[in-house]
Design a protein around this motif. Structure first.
Motif, PDB file in Angstrom:
ATOM      1  N   ARG A 270       0.874  -1.174   0.000  1.00  0.00           N
ATOM      2  CA  ARG A 270       0.000   0.000   0.000  1.00  0.00           C
ATOM      3  C   ARG A 270       0.910   1.221   0.000  1.00  0.00           C
ATOM      4  NH1 ARG A 270      -1.946   3.621   3.688  1.00  0.00           N
ATOM      5  NH2 ARG A 270      -0.949   2.524   5.429  1.00  0.00           N
ATOM      6  N   VAL A 271       0.853   1.990  -1.060  1.00  0.00           N
ATOM      7  CA  VAL A 271       1.749   3.132  -1.212  1.00  0.00           C
ATOM      8  C   VAL A 271       1.342   4.234  -0.237  1.00  0.00           C
ATOM      9  CG1 VAL A 271       2.663   4.859  -2.798  1.00  0.00           C
ATOM     10  CG2 VAL A 271       2.118   2.556  -3.641  1.00  0.00           C
ATOM     11  N   THR A 272       2.272   4.629   0.618  1.00  0.00           N
ATOM     12  CA  THR A 272       1.990   5.702   1.575  1.00  0.00           C
ATOM     13  C   THR A 272       2.586   7.032   1.136  1.00  0.00           C
ATOM     14  OG1 THR A 272       3.900   4.939   2.869  1.00  0.00           O
ATOM     15  CG2 THR A 272       1.712   4.181   3.562  1.00  0.00           C
ATOM     16  N   THR A 273       3.716   6.992   0.437  1.00  0.00           N
ATOM     17  CA  THR A 273       4.359   8.207  -0.064  1.00  0.00           C
ATOM     18  C   THR A 273       5.058   7.880  -1.379  1.00  0.00           C
ATOM     19  OG1 THR A 273       4.860   8.772   2.245  1.00  0.00           O
ATOM     20  CG2 THR A 273       5.857  10.141   0.555  1.00  0.00           C
ATOM     21  N   SER A 274       4.849   8.737  -2.369  1.00  0.00           N
ATOM     22  CA  SER A 274       5.561   8.573  -3.634  1.00  0.00           C
ATOM     23  C   SER A 274       5.897   9.954  -4.185  1.00  0.00           C
ATOM     24  CB  SER A 274       4.740   7.752  -4.644  1.00  0.00           C
ATOM     25  OG  SER A 274       3.556   8.432  -5.003  1.00  0.00           O
TER      26      SER A 274
ATOM     27  N   GLY B 282       6.074   2.390   1.335  1.00  0.00           N
ATOM     28  CA  GLY B 282       4.746   1.857   1.577  1.00  0.00           C
ATOM     29  C   GLY B 282       4.717   0.741   2.600  1.00  0.00           C
ATOM     30  N   GLU B 283       3.497   0.356   2.943  1.00  0.00           N
ATOM     31  CA  GLU B 283       3.244  -0.698   3.927  1.00  0.00           C
ATOM     32  C   GLU B 283       2.968  -2.018   3.216  1.00  0.00           C
ATOM     33  OE1 GLU B 283      -0.080  -1.996   7.309  1.00  0.00           O
ATOM     34  OE2 GLU B 283      -0.312  -0.117   6.170  1.00  0.00           O
ATOM     35  N   VAL B 284       3.657  -3.062   3.641  1.00  0.00           N
ATOM     36  CA  VAL B 284       3.418  -4.400   3.085  1.00  0.00           C
ATOM     37  C   VAL B 284       2.062  -4.905   3.563  1.00  0.00           C
ATOM     38  CG1 VAL B 284       4.268  -6.770   2.949  1.00  0.00           C
ATOM     39  CG2 VAL B 284       5.904  -4.858   3.062  1.00  0.00           C
ATOM     40  N   VAL B 285       1.186  -5.245   2.612  1.00  0.00           N
ATOM     41  CA  VAL B 285      -0.148  -5.722   2.976  1.00  0.00           C
ATOM     42  C   VAL B 285      -0.378  -7.180   2.602  1.00  0.00           C
ATOM     43  CG1 VAL B 285      -1.197  -3.434   2.896  1.00  0.00           C
ATOM     44  CG2 VAL B 285      -1.160  -4.834   0.819  1.00  0.00           C
ATOM     45  N   GLU B 286       0.481  -7.729   1.753  1.00  0.00           N
ATOM     46  CA  GLU B 286       0.347  -9.137   1.370  1.00  0.00           C
ATOM     47  C   GLU B 286       1.698  -9.635   0.891  1.00  0.00           C
ATOM     48  OE1 GLU B 286      -2.423 -11.948  -1.589  1.00  0.00           O
ATOM     49  OE2 GLU B 286      -2.781  -9.778  -1.466  1.00  0.00           O
ATOM     50  N   ILE B 287       2.046 -10.880   1.202  1.00  0.00           N
ATOM     51  CA  ILE B 287       3.326 -11.441   0.772  1.00  0.00           C
ATOM     52  C   ILE B 287       3.107 -12.800   0.128  1.00  0.00           C
ATOM     53  CG2 ILE B 287       4.588 -10.214   2.589  1.00  0.00           C
ATOM     54  CD1 ILE B 287       4.897 -12.865   4.060  1.00  0.00           C
ATOM     55  N   GLY B 288       3.986 -13.109  -0.833  1.00  0.00           N
ATOM     56  CA  GLY B 288       3.979 -14.429  -1.439  1.00  0.00           C
ATOM     57  C   GLY B 288       4.652 -15.447  -0.539  1.00  0.00           C
ATOM     58  N   PRO B 289       4.460 -16.739  -0.802  1.00  0.00           N
ATOM     59  CA  PRO B 289       4.973 -17.782   0.086  1.00  0.00           C
ATOM     60  C   PRO B 289       6.496 -17.870   0.154  1.00  0.00           C
ATOM     61  CG  PRO B 289       4.039 -18.733  -1.918  1.00  0.00           C
ATOM     62  CD  PRO B 289       3.665 -17.296  -1.918  1.00  0.00           C
ATOM     63  N   ALA B 290       7.203 -17.302  -0.832  1.00  0.00           N
ATOM     64  CA  ALA B 290       8.663 -17.386  -0.837  1.00  0.00           C
ATOM     65  C   ALA B 290       9.328 -16.142  -0.250  1.00  0.00           C
ATOM     66  CB  ALA B 290       9.167 -17.614  -2.262  1.00  0.00           C
ATOM     67  N   VAL B 291       8.538 -15.198   0.245  1.00  0.00           N
ATOM     68  CA  VAL B 291       9.110 -13.955   0.766  1.00  0.00           C
ATOM     69  C   VAL B 291       9.590 -14.163   2.197  1.00  0.00           C
ATOM     70  CG1 VAL B 291       8.602 -11.555   1.402  1.00  0.00           C
ATOM     71  CG2 VAL B 291       7.704 -12.510  -0.744  1.00  0.00           C
ATOM     72  N   THR B 292      10.851 -13.844   2.447  1.00  0.00           N
ATOM     73  CA  THR B 292      11.437 -13.998   3.781  1.00  0.00           C
ATOM     74  C   THR B 292      11.993 -12.688   4.327  1.00  0.00           C
ATOM     75  OG1 THR B 292      13.572 -14.608   2.807  1.00  0.00           O
ATOM     76  CG2 THR B 292      12.059 -16.405   3.313  1.00  0.00           C
TER      77      THR B 292
END
Length: 348
Positions: free
Chosen positions: A36-40, A69-79
């Motif tokens: 979620r983009v908070t500042t650009s 931005g704030e991470v709102v969803e991640i894929g299964p391989a994201v660490t």
């Protein structure tokens, strides 16, 4: 996420951008995240895109590449990050595993070196999909805000790369051609190498005054009223600057950067050119001029964040204008046409 559509700036062809309703991006690959983009921001490259100067950008592309931005969803391989993390994000994605990534040339990643807002959808939107999120995504320290680190993903890294390629040595004279945001970042980071003198060159006197007021330049020359090559030679014992940095991408600054450097000096080019330039090899080879150029390297983002955190770098003065995404087309007019002394238009 329950939300299915969002607002985003979409490129439809040369001179035609609009704020449209588009689908919210989804996870595609296992190492994707949704932010979620908070500042650009609006960047000079976005203006090139708007005018059709970068034909690789296809109609329908969401523009923008400099954001937090704030991470709102991640894929299964994201660490590397988790949902809820507030992050600064590189403008260039890289896999970390290919031939070029293993050699630290992340902008040439063989997966496509996807630049946000160029080859993939960008960040002038409510949400953005970030591929290869285990690379190029950095959690913002708790004692910093978006506005502190907003530029590390592109223009601060670009300025640093330009200064790095200039091969600055302590005591050198460095001339930076272009006092826009990228040029100012090049000046600010050039100071890290201990030059004796940093020269700002631009036809916009207001911007030159900012460089002097903020202490990122020691001297300022305006080619609208001065012969810059001669002025630089006057203060360098008739030799020229030890190194020059071109930070615009047009013929006049390109030629001044080459003509102002001393024999055996270094020219660093980080401007975005829309047209070919002439390289006078019959004159340059005998002068032992070194020329470096290239797309930003973003592997220094952690170091830049640390320098910001410890007070060694502060580029917040660039943030002259701020408004919501709903007002971004006004921002393209104001920033793109250098109105109201705008240095950077921030989108909240």
């Amino acid at each position: 996420m329950d939300q299915t559509t969002m607002k985003a700036v979409v490129y439809h062809g040369p001179g035609d951008i609009s704020l449209d309703d588009v689908p919210v991006p989804q996870i595609i690959e296992p190492d994707d995240i949704i932010v979620r983009v908070t500042t650009s921001t609006i960047c000079g490259t976005d203006i090139h895109i708007q005018h059709g100067g970068l034909p690789a950008v296809q109609p329908g592309t969401i523009i923008g590449h400099e954001f937090c931005g704030e991470v709102v969803e991640i894929g299964p391989a994201v660490t590397n990050v988790k949902v809820g993390d507030q992050c600064a994000i590189s403008c260039v994605t890289s896999c970390g595993q290919c031939f070029y990534c293993r050699r630290g040339e992340y902008s040439q990643c063989e997966t496509g070196s996807w630049i946000f807002g160029y080859l993939i959808d960008g960040c002038q939107a409510e949400f953005v999909r970030v591929p290869h999120a285990n690379m190029g995504v950095y959690v913002i320290p708790e004692d910093l805000e978006d506005e502190d680190v907003l530029f590390v993903g592109d223009i601060l890294s670009t300025g640093f790369y330009g200064a790095q390629n200039a091969e600055i040595k302590p005591g050198d004279t460095v001339a930076v051609f272009g006092a826009g945001p990228v040029g100012m970042c090049a000046m600010a980071t050039a100071k890290l190498w201990g030059p004796a003198c940093i020269i700002a060159v631009d036809t916009n006197q207001d911007r030159l005054d900012v460089c002097l007021r903020e202490g990122i330049a020691d001297v300022a020359f305006n080619p609208a009223t001065q012969n810059v090559v001669e002025e630089i030679k006057k203060i360098t014992d008739a030799r020229g600057a030890d190194c020059t940095i071109e930070a615009v991408g047009v013929t006049p600054t390109y030629e001044m950067a080459i003509n102002s450097v001393r024999n055996a000096g270094t020219v660093s080019i980080i401007g975005v050119f829309e047209k070919p330039q002439e390289l006078k090899m019959d004159e340059l080879w005998i002068r032992n001029i070194k020329i470096h150029m290239g797309l930003v390297k973003t592997d220094q983002i952690p170091a830049l964040i640390k320098l910001i955190q410890t007070g060694k770098l502060n580029m917040r003065f660039l943030q002259t204008h701020s408004a919501p995404l709903a007002d971004i087309l006004e921002g393209y007019d104001v920033f793109g046409n250098k109105k109201d002394n705008c240095l950077k238009w921030i989108v909240k």
